[in-house]
Design a protein around this motif. Structure first.
Motif, short mmCIF file in Angstrom:
data_model
loop_
_atom_site.label_atom_id
_atom_site.label_comp_id
_atom_site.label_asym_id
_atom_site.label_seq_id
_atom_site.Cartn_x
_atom_site.Cartn_y
_atom_site.Cartn_z
N ALA A 107 -25.61 -25.33 16.64
CA ALA A 107 -25.21 -25.90 18.00
C ALA A 107 -26.37 -26.81 17.87
CB ALA A 107 -26.05 -24.60 18.97
N ASP A 108 -26.08 -27.92 18.80
CA ASP A 108 -26.93 -29.09 19.05
C ASP A 108 -28.32 -28.60 19.44
OD1 ASP A 108 -25.21 -30.94 18.62
OD2 ASP A 108 -24.42 -31.17 20.74
N GLY A 109 -29.26 -29.11 19.04
CA GLY A 109 -30.62 -28.89 19.45
C GLY A 109 -31.35 -27.66 18.78
N VAL A 110 -30.57 -27.22 17.74
CA VAL A 110 -31.10 -26.25 17.05
C VAL A 110 -32.02 -27.01 15.85
CG1 VAL A 110 -30.89 -24.45 15.27
CG2 VAL A 110 -29.28 -24.60 17.15
N ARG A 111 -33.45 -26.52 15.71
CA ARG A 111 -34.43 -27.12 14.80
C ARG A 111 -34.85 -25.78 13.98
NH1 ARG A 111 -34.00 -32.52 15.85
NH2 ARG A 111 -33.93 -32.95 17.77
N GLY A 112 -34.05 -25.91 12.84
CA GLY A 112 -34.69 -24.86 11.96
C GLY A 112 -33.97 -23.70 11.68
N HIS A 113 -34.25 -23.00 10.74
CA HIS A 113 -33.96 -21.70 10.35
C HIS A 113 -34.21 -20.58 11.37
CE1 HIS A 113 -32.28 -18.89 7.56
NE2 HIS A 113 -33.22 -18.10 7.52
N GLU A 114 -35.39 -20.71 12.03
CA GLU A 114 -35.74 -19.61 12.99
C GLU A 114 -35.04 -19.96 14.52
OE1 GLU A 114 -37.82 -21.45 11.28
OE2 GLU A 114 -38.49 -20.07 9.96
N ASP A 115 -34.67 -21.11 14.74
CA ASP A 115 -33.80 -21.27 16.04
C ASP A 115 -32.55 -20.83 15.70
OD1 ASP A 115 -35.78 -22.44 17.24
OD2 ASP A 115 -35.04 -24.40 17.35
#
Length: 397
Positions: A107-115
């Motif tokens: 998804a747009d805006g996802v920053r990294g593994h945790e998100d």
């Protein structure tokens, strides 16, 4: 028993297989980049609203590929159309299928593994209300037993167990330092490793190169390449890796065709037309035009005859042209590209059928910005990303 069952899947290429199946986005009008505030555009009185109200069950294949927000949109629209917002999916019997050992939601805006993990269905507020029914055996291995030697079956069982351990997080060593962020690293068996990309390509596509060496006749060559490509693919983690691998394969295949005097023309190059780029897009237009943008075909699409390409849009599901369909290029002209469908297996409705692809308007929206081009909705696909591989079945990977 005259019950109505709604059948949907996460991708277009998956939706081609079951009868009367549609994509989840198409069936329930779910926004592509669904978030916590998204709603379906289905309204009471629509034909789909009546179908949801009359249905008894919902089967959702590859459900784990999508985020929890997408499933919540489906949950809400089913509740609204069935006038039952107290029960999950408005009281429909829900069966969600999928494999946790595959890919995380995108998804747009996802920053990294945790998100990405936070968007998984296990973090959906209604997840505790679902009953989990795990498969105990490896169905693919069971189907292959009759055609495998005892030695090959033992080797594949061992490798399958190794993959399952990775998926369960039961193997690998944790490197607890700032460089690796305490993530687990897994030691791969040496027999599946290649020293260079050239070695990787020559090993993976050995059947293709054998056909290009032994088949001076176009008809025979087409049949051999169709069978070889249908069961073979390279996977990569990033778009950048796929671009580099596909460029290498394009030059290699084209040079071999010229040596056989089967391809006198240079590589065809199709430039995008009617480019519309929002002035606030994340990068200047000139820079964007030189890059591969996720979700869009290349701004300069380079192909030769017998190239493998991937369809990037749901062009016509009724004719087997779904987003994610692998195709073999049979003819190139300025206004259309002749292709053969590679995805699927013998007996499928569209298996190895011929189709014509024309240019279409393709656009990408991100954070309120818009980039739009007129281009053939194709991208070279000797190598594809792991997310685009969802729903594909290949023997040599």
């Amino acid at each position: 028993h005259n019950h109505i069952v709604l059948v949907c899947s996460s991708t277009g290429v998956n939706a081609l297989n079951p009868r009367h199946c549609r994509t989840m986005h198409g069936m329930f009008s779910v926004p592509i980049d669904a978030d916590a505030h998204s709603r379906s555009s289905i309204e009471r009185g629509d034909s789909m609203a009546d179908l949801i109200a009359a249905a008894s069950a919902l089967v959702y294949d590859e459900s784990f590929v999508h985020s929890k927000y997408a499933l919540e949109v489906v949950n809400k629209v089913c509740g609204d159309m069935r006038s039952n917002t107290e029960s999950l999916f408005g009281g429909l019997l829900f069966l969600g299928c999928g494999d946790w050992r595959q890919t995380l939601p995108i998804a747009d805006g996802v920053r990294g593994h945790e998100d990405s993990i936070s968007m998984c269905l296990v973090n959906w507020e209604h997840w505790p209300d679902l009953t989990r029914l795990p498969l105990e055996g490896n169905m693919r291995l069971e189907r292959c037993k009759l055609t495998m030697s005892k030695r090959a079956r033992k080797r594949n069982q061992k490798f399958a167990a190794f993959l399952q351990q990775i998926g369960d997080g039961m193997t690998g060593s944790t490197l607890a330092n700032a460089k690796f962020h305490s993530r687990k690293h897994v030691k791969l068996p040496s027999r599946i490793l290649s020293d260079t990309r050239e070695d990787l390509i020559s090993t993976t596509f050995s059947d293709v190169f054998d056909a290009l060496h032994d088949s001076p006749d176009l008809v025979v060559l087409e049949e051999k390449l169709t069978n070889a490509y249908a069961s073979t693919s390279l996977l990569a983690l990033t778009i950048k890796d796929t671009v580099e691998l596909n460029d290498m394969m394009l030059q290699d295949v084209h040079s071999r065709l010229r040596k056989l005097n089967l391809c006198e023309a240079p590589v065809f190059s199709y430039d995008a037309r009617d480019v519309e780029c929002n002035v606030c897009y994340s990068r200047p237009t000139a820079e964007v035009l030189g890059a591969q943008v996720s979700g869009l075909p290349p701004f300069q699409l380079n192909l030769c005859i017998f190239s493998v390409v991937l369809l990037l849009r749901n062009v016509d599901l009724s004719r087997g042209l779904a987003n994610g369909t692998r195709l073999l290029v049979l003819g190139l002209s300025e206004d259309f590209i002749k292709v053969k469908i590679l995805s699927g297996k013998p007996g499928d409705t569209f298996y190895h059928q011929i189709r014509i692809i024309t240019r279409m308007r393709c656009q990408r929206r991100k954070n309120g910005h818009r980039l739009s081009i007129c281009q053939f909705p194709l991208t070279p696909a000797w190598a594809i990303t792991i997310h685009k591989a969802q729903g594909q079945s290949v023997v040599r990977l």
